[in-house]
Design an enzyme around this catalytic site. Structure first.
Site, PDB file in Angstrom:
ATOM      1  N   THR A  10       0.864  -1.180   0.000  1.00  0.00           N
ATOM      2  CA  THR A  10       0.000   0.000   0.000  1.00  0.00           C
ATOM      3  C   THR A  10       0.904   1.234   0.000  1.00  0.00           C
ATOM      4  OG1 THR A  10      -0.181   0.369   2.406  1.00  0.00           O
ATOM      5  CG2 THR A  10      -1.668  -1.268   1.436  1.00  0.00           C
ATOM      6  N   GLY A  11       0.410   2.322  -0.589  1.00  0.00           N
ATOM      7  CA  GLY A  11       1.243   3.528  -0.660  1.00  0.00           C
ATOM      8  C   GLY A  11       2.449   3.306  -1.555  1.00  0.00           C
ATOM      9  N   SER A  14       4.050   6.457  -4.460  1.00  0.00           N
ATOM     10  CA  SER A  14       4.793   7.669  -4.124  1.00  0.00           C
ATOM     11  C   SER A  14       5.845   7.334  -3.063  1.00  0.00           C
ATOM     12  CB  SER A  14       3.822   8.713  -3.566  1.00  0.00           C
ATOM     13  OG  SER A  14       4.495   9.889  -3.183  1.00  0.00           O
ATOM     14  N   GLY A  15       6.828   8.214  -2.908  1.00  0.00           N
ATOM     15  CA  GLY A  15       7.737   8.176  -1.770  1.00  0.00           C
ATOM     16  C   GLY A  15       8.439   6.847  -1.553  1.00  0.00           C
ATOM     17  N   TYR A 165      -0.814  12.402  14.034  1.00  0.00           N
ATOM     18  CA  TYR A 165       0.104  11.595  13.221  1.00  0.00           C
ATOM     19  C   TYR A 165       0.980  10.710  14.132  1.00  0.00           C
ATOM     20  CZ  TYR A 165       3.834  10.408   9.950  1.00  0.00           C
ATOM     21  OH  TYR A 165       4.751   9.714   9.178  1.00  0.00           O
TER      22      TYR A 165
HETATM   23  N1  LIG Z   1       8.533  10.856   4.770  1.00  0.00           N
HETATM   24  C1  LIG Z   1       8.960  10.666   6.002  1.00  0.00           C
HETATM   25  O1  LIG Z   1       9.840  11.367   6.491  1.00  0.00           O
HETATM   26  C2  LIG Z   1       8.415   9.560   6.850  1.00  0.00           C
HETATM   27  C3  LIG Z   1       8.988   9.351   8.119  1.00  0.00           C
HETATM   28  C4  LIG Z   1       8.488   8.319   8.898  1.00  0.00           C
HETATM   29  C5  LIG Z   1       7.469   7.527   8.427  1.00  0.00           C
HETATM   30  N2  LIG Z   1       6.915   7.755   7.208  1.00  0.00           N
HETATM   31  C6  LIG Z   1       5.827   6.892   6.759  1.00  0.00           C
HETATM   32  O2  LIG Z   1       6.115   6.396   5.460  1.00  0.00           O
HETATM   33  C7  LIG Z   1       4.894   6.011   4.828  1.00  0.00           C
HETATM   34  C8  LIG Z   1       4.908   6.481   3.388  1.00  0.00           C
HETATM   35  O3  LIG Z   1       4.941   7.878   3.365  1.00  0.00           O
HETATM   36  P1  LIG Z   1       5.827   8.725   2.349  1.00  0.00           P
HETATM   37  O4  LIG Z   1       6.712   9.578   3.177  1.00  0.00           O
HETATM   38  O5  LIG Z   1       6.414   7.881   1.306  1.00  0.00           O
HETATM   39  O6  LIG Z   1       4.683   9.738   1.791  1.00  0.00           O
HETATM   40  P2  LIG Z   1       4.008   9.968   0.366  1.00  0.00           P
HETATM   41  O7  LIG Z   1       5.038  10.258  -0.664  1.00  0.00           O
HETATM   42  O8  LIG Z   1       2.970  10.993   0.617  1.00  0.00           O
HETATM   43  O9  LIG Z   1       3.327   8.553   0.039  1.00  0.00           O
HETATM   44  C9  LIG Z   1       2.170   8.144   0.714  1.00  0.00           C
HETATM   45  C10 LIG Z   1       1.548   7.007  -0.035  1.00  0.00           C
HETATM   46  O10 LIG Z   1       0.331   6.601   0.640  1.00  0.00           O
HETATM   47  C11 LIG Z   1      -0.748   6.660  -0.278  1.00  0.00           C
HETATM   48  N3  LIG Z   1      -1.987   7.019   0.404  1.00  0.00           N
HETATM   49  C12 LIG Z   1      -2.178   8.043   1.301  1.00  0.00           C
HETATM   50  N4  LIG Z   1      -3.470   8.089   1.689  1.00  0.00           N
HETATM   51  C13 LIG Z   1      -4.093   7.078   1.035  1.00  0.00           C
HETATM   52  C14 LIG Z   1      -5.429   6.613   0.999  1.00  0.00           C
HETATM   53  N5  LIG Z   1      -6.398   7.214   1.735  1.00  0.00           N
HETATM   54  N6  LIG Z   1      -5.747   5.559   0.235  1.00  0.00           N
HETATM   55  C15 LIG Z   1      -4.796   4.956  -0.522  1.00  0.00           C
HETATM   56  N7  LIG Z   1      -3.487   5.342  -0.539  1.00  0.00           N
HETATM   57  C16 LIG Z   1      -3.166   6.395   0.220  1.00  0.00           C
HETATM   58  C17 LIG Z   1      -0.342   7.724  -1.306  1.00  0.00           C
HETATM   59  O11 LIG Z   1      -1.109   7.606  -2.487  1.00  0.00           O
HETATM   60  P3  LIG Z   1      -1.097   8.797  -3.607  1.00  0.00           P
HETATM   61  O12 LIG Z   1       0.121   8.559  -4.455  1.00  0.00           O
HETATM   62  O13 LIG Z   1      -2.380   8.588  -4.334  1.00  0.00           O
HETATM   63  O14 LIG Z   1      -1.029  10.092  -2.884  1.00  0.00           O
HETATM   64  C18 LIG Z   1       1.115   7.397  -1.464  1.00  0.00           C
HETATM   65  O15 LIG Z   1       1.289   6.278  -2.309  1.00  0.00           O
HETATM   66  C19 LIG Z   1       3.771   6.581   5.687  1.00  0.00           C
HETATM   67  O16 LIG Z   1       3.211   5.534   6.463  1.00  0.00           O
HETATM   68  C20 LIG Z   1       4.480   7.576   6.585  1.00  0.00           C
HETATM   69  O17 LIG Z   1       3.818   7.742   7.829  1.00  0.00           O
HETATM   70  C21 LIG Z   1       7.375   8.760   6.395  1.00  0.00           C
END
Ligand SMILES: NC(=O)c1ccc[n+]([C@@H]2O[C@H](COP(=O)([O-])OP(=O)(O)OC[C@H]3O[C@@H](n4cnc5c(N)ncnc54)[C@H](OP(=O)(O)O)[C@@H]3O)[C@@H](O)[C@H]2O)c1
Length: 281
Positions: A10-11, A14-15, A165
């Protein structure tokens, strides 16, 4: 190393989830994405087929903050994939303002915690037939200062985006602990992780303070390529084939907060979440 393995992510549009999915595809896995946007899902599919051209990767569409989508997604994926080797619960978001889903649940709670719980429960029957299967849950160091208020699980009183969060990221670790306990002695392991502070689209959906803070902090963040390393490690490395219930950072186990080691809280959260999800155990 991942040839013949089926990995649900899932997710992955992106990212860090996107990079992890592409790396695992390049290692030979067949990737099954869960995506909410058709255009982002199709773009992700194109990249996956470039990275892992031998496999027929697939995508299932749904919004993971909605219970009816989660239940439908689990059913669809179970029918298409009778055997899943790795489930990566990674979709997540942060919001500046409180909003409520069609199920009456606070959006951060529904997206970041409830989705991990419901999708995992819904896919357990497909994880069991794999010789050894893994559930990988993306959490965050944002959990360190968080406390769960069980009297206000939907954060109706005094909502703050960062707090919400952090609480849901604490829930990811407690969920992993409670799940590991239930899976002990089975062929399925589960671990959670912090990817590092990573320059992704996280926080972009918010406005005001939370968006500004994320924007500023991203100047000091690592790349999604670096951030994906611990997910890929937990999904694929032989070193952790038997490890379960732990929290990882930089591919090493790390002690989470005291609140994240509270087994009574983990059990209470499990019961409350199951009730909200309409899952009877
Ligand atoms: N970035 C950081 O510094 C960081 C640090 C610690 C933990 N994390 C964790 O890493 C994970 C991934 O985040 P990321 O940083 O890679 O952010 P991101 O680039 O915003 O990616 C988030 C992903 O989740 C998907 N998503 C969000 N809401 C959704 C929904 N309601 N239904 C289906 N898909 C959904 C997004 O889909 P779309 O492409 O459609 O938007 C995207 O694929 C998260 O769990 C976050 O809490 C991130």
């Amino acid at each position: 190393m991942m040839e013949g393995k089926v990995v649900v992510v899932t997710g992955g549009t992106s990212g860090i989830g996107q990079v992890a999915a592409e790396r695992l595809a390049a290692m030979g896995a067949r990737v099954v994405l869960v995506a909410r946007s058709q255009s982002r899902g199709e773009a992700a599919m194109t990249r996956l087929h470039e990275m892992g051209p031998k496999e027929r990767h697939s995508v299932h569409y749904g919004d993971v903050s909605r219970l009816r989508d989660l239940n439908r997604l689990a059913g669809e994926i179970r029918s298409a994939e009778p055997r899943i080797d790795v489930l990566i619960n990674n979709a997540g978001a942060a919001f500046s303002k409180r909003s409520v889903t069609e199920d009456g649940l606070e959006l951060t709670f529904a997206t970041n915690h409830l989705s991990y719980f419901v999708l995992t429960q819904g896919l357990l029957d497909a994880l069991r037939p794999a010789g050894t299967a893994r559930v990988v849950n993306t959490s965050s160091h944002a959990h360190y200062r968080a406390r769960i208020d069980f009297e206000d699980l939907q954060m109706e009183r005094n909502f703050q985006g960062f707090r919400a969060y952090g609480v849901t990221k604490l829930m990811n670790i407690l969920f992993t602990r409670a799940l590991a306990k239930r899976l002990a002695g089975s062929s399925i392991t589960t671990n959670s992780l912090h990817p590092g502070f990573v320059n992704t689209r996280i926080g972009d959906e918010g406005s005001g303070f939370i968006a500004a803070a994320f924007r500023f902090a991203k100047n000091f963040a690592i790349t999604p390529e670096k951030g994906a390393e611990t997910i890929v490690y937990l999904a694929s490395s032989d070193e952790v084939a038997q490890t379960s219930g732990l929290y990882f950072y930089k591919c090493q186990p790390m002690e989470p907060s005291k609140a994240a080691q509270d087994d009574a809280a983990a059990e209470r959260l499990w019961r409350e979440t199951a009730k909200l999800a309409g899952i009877h155990e």
